[in-house]
Every structure is written in structure tokens, then in C-alpha cells.
Design an enzyme around this catalytic site. Structure first.
Site, PDB file in Angstrom:
ATOM      1  N   HIS A 125       1.830   4.276  -3.055  1.00  0.00           N
ATOM      2  CA  HIS A 125       1.984   5.694  -2.730  1.00  0.00           C
ATOM      3  C   HIS A 125       2.945   6.453  -3.329  1.00  0.00           C
ATOM      4  CE1 HIS A 125      -1.722   6.799  -0.556  1.00  0.00           C
ATOM      5  NE2 HIS A 125      -1.487   6.004   0.360  1.00  0.00           N
ATOM      6  N   HIS A 147       3.185   8.804  -7.054  1.00  0.00           N
ATOM      7  CA  HIS A 147       4.039  10.301  -7.276  1.00  0.00           C
ATOM      8  C   HIS A 147       4.507  10.286  -8.465  1.00  0.00           C
ATOM      9  CE1 HIS A 147       2.728  11.157  -2.903  1.00  0.00           C
ATOM     10  NE2 HIS A 147       3.279  12.698  -3.463  1.00  0.00           N
ATOM     11  N   HIS A 203       0.676  -1.303   0.445  1.00  0.00           N
ATOM     12  CA  HIS A 203       0.253   0.291  -0.309  1.00  0.00           C
ATOM     13  C   HIS A 203       1.031   1.546  -0.165  1.00  0.00           C
ATOM     14  CE1 HIS A 203      -3.142   2.559   1.117  1.00  0.00           C
ATOM     15  NE2 HIS A 203      -2.796   2.996   1.891  1.00  0.00           N
ATOM     16  N   GLU A 204       1.857   1.362   0.991  1.00  0.00           N
ATOM     17  CA  GLU A 204       2.584   2.420   0.482  1.00  0.00           C
ATOM     18  C   GLU A 204       3.545   2.655  -0.455  1.00  0.00           C
ATOM     19  OE1 GLU A 204       2.360   4.753   3.107  1.00  0.00           O
ATOM     20  OE2 GLU A 204       1.413   2.843   4.237  1.00  0.00           O
TER      21      GLU A 204
END
Length: 253
Positions: free
Chosen positions: A126, A130, A122-123
Site C-alpha cells: 500500500h 501511494h 502487503h502493508e
């Protein structure tokens, strides 16, 4: 006592004084909105904790740690300028785009559980947002200062509005009410960003064979529970905004 508590304190006592002059007592029913938000948030937080604990006990067949999962997904997406670090705590995982560092907590970094794989992926979701220029996350990053300022400015102006009288009072109150919209807007944009990061994570975990079909479904339960905390945050902010409107919009001395 924080600014919200001070604003509530002043609203209650000014209201009680005004009502007392008329000779009756009135219960502030808008506290029900606060209670609804609190209960919903508590339920969602409890669900996250219990779901994570359940699948933190399930080892993955790949036997890869959260850190290894994160590194593999980064490399698979051609990302080499982001580091994966270990930080203390449980479920304190986050990506810092300013330092290009993914911070994984004690419960994720060295764990080989299904839950850890889901959180780590999940991280990295992110990170990929970006690097691919995902529009909602750009909007969220732009709104962050507005939300931070709005949180404090809202209650400062409301407190000023309660302390003053006349036209200036309602002006301060109106500014305070609509300053809080920045908080609501931030939560509104955050929700799809978090859901998209989880979708990217689950798709990558499955497609790269890091998790099997059953493990992917288990990881989805973990990330779905986590997403509900953002739903709760949005609902709480919206309820608080409605409460501010009910309490202070068109207030009469």
C-alpha cells in the site's frame, strides 16, 4: 439500535400493518439476501483466521521479523519517510498515509512467521501504491468521504421516507437507496487495490529472497484468504443495495 436496524424495524412494521389491513401475512424474503451476505462474510473471516494460524506456526528461513521485512522492502524501494510502528491486537495491521506510518500488530511486528512476512509486505504494498501514484488507490481515497456519508445518509433518508407519506416519502426513499451506492462503489474500488498490494508483496518477497519458493506459496495462501474478505464486503454491500431497491423502490402507501 443502529440506523440499519431502525430502518428494517420500520419497514417491517409499516409493511405488516399494510398487509394486515388486507388480511394476510407475508414473509419478507429479502432477508435471505442479508443472510447470504452474513454467511459468506463469516466463512471468509473464518478462512482468514484459520489460514493465518496455520502459517503463523511456520518460521521463515530468513528468520526476519515482520518489522524487518517491512523496513527492508521500504529501503529497497527508496522510501525513507515512512515509519514502521508496533500496535496492539491481532491482524490490526494497516498503513496510514496521513501520518506516513505502517502499523504492525502483535501477530506481525516481532513474528518471524511466513504469515507475518506476508502481511507486513502487503502493508508496504500500500505504501508503494501511494508513492508511485497508483490510480485505483487515489480513486479509493477520494471515495472514502462519499462512502462514509453514504452509509449514514442512506438509512437516515430511508427512515424519513418510512415516516412520511405521499411524494415526499418516495423522494426520501430514493435518495436513501442511491446514497448507498457510495458504499458499493467504495467496496468495488477497494478490491483491486487490495489484490494489487498482495501481488506487489508476493513479488517483492520472492525477488528479494526474503521468502523461498515454498514459503512464497504459503504466504500467497494467507493473502488470498485475506482478499476474500474484501470480496465478501463487496458482495454484502451489493446484496444490501439490491434489498433496498426491492423493499423501497416505487413503494406505494
Amino acid at each position: 439500535m443502529n440506523l440499519l436496524a431502525i430502518a428494517n424495524f420500520l419497514a417491517y412494521h409499516y409493511g405488516s400493518y399494510s398487509r394486515g389491513m388486507r388480511g394476510y401475512y407475508h414473509f419478507d424474503w429479502t432477508y435471505i439476501l442479508v443472510l447470504i451476505g452474513f454467511v459468506f462474510s463469516t466463512i471468509c473471516s473464518s478462512k482468514v483466521s484459520s489460514t493465518y494460524r496455520k502459517y503463523d506456526k511456520v518460521r521463515t528461513n530468513s528468520n526476519k521479523t515482520g518489522a524487518q521485512v517491512a523496513e527492508e522492502i521500504l529501503r529497497a524501494n527508496g522510501i525513507y519517510d515512512v515509519q514502521v510502528n508496533h500496535i496492539p491486537g491481532n491482524l490490526t495491521d494497516h498503513y496510514n498515509p496521513q501520518t506516513n506510518v505502517v502499523n504492525l500488530s502483535d501477530s506481525t511486528y516481532a513474528s518471524t512467521s511466513v504469515a507475518a512476512a506476508g502481511v507486513a509486505a502487503h502493508e508496504i504494498g500500500h505504501v508503494i501504491q501511494h508513492h508511485t501514484g497508483y490510480v485505483p488507490i487515489k480513486i479509493r481515497n477520494t471515495i472514502v468521504p462519499l462512502a462514509n456519508i453514504g452509509t449514514y445518509a442512506s438509512y437516515i433518508f430511508i427512515i424519513l421516507g418510512l415516516l412520511f407519506r405521499g411524494n415526499s416519502s418516495q423522494l426520501f426513499l430514493n435518495i436513501g437507496i442511491y446514497a448507498f451506492l457510495g458504499v458499493v462503489l467504495f467496496q468495488l474500488v477497494t478490491l483491486p487495490v487490495e489484490i494489487d498490494a498482495s501481488s506487489r508483496a508476493l513479488r517483492t518477497l520472492r525477488d528479494r529472497g526474503i521468502l523461498g519458493e515454498v514459503e512464497t506459496k504459503q504466504a500467497r495462501k494467507v493473502l488470498t484468504a485475506a482478499a476474500m474478505t474484501y470480496v465478501a464486503a463487496l458482495a454484502t454491500a451489493l446484496l444490501q443495495f439490491i434489498r433496498l431497491l426491492l423493499l423501497f423502490s416505487n413503494r406505494r402507501d
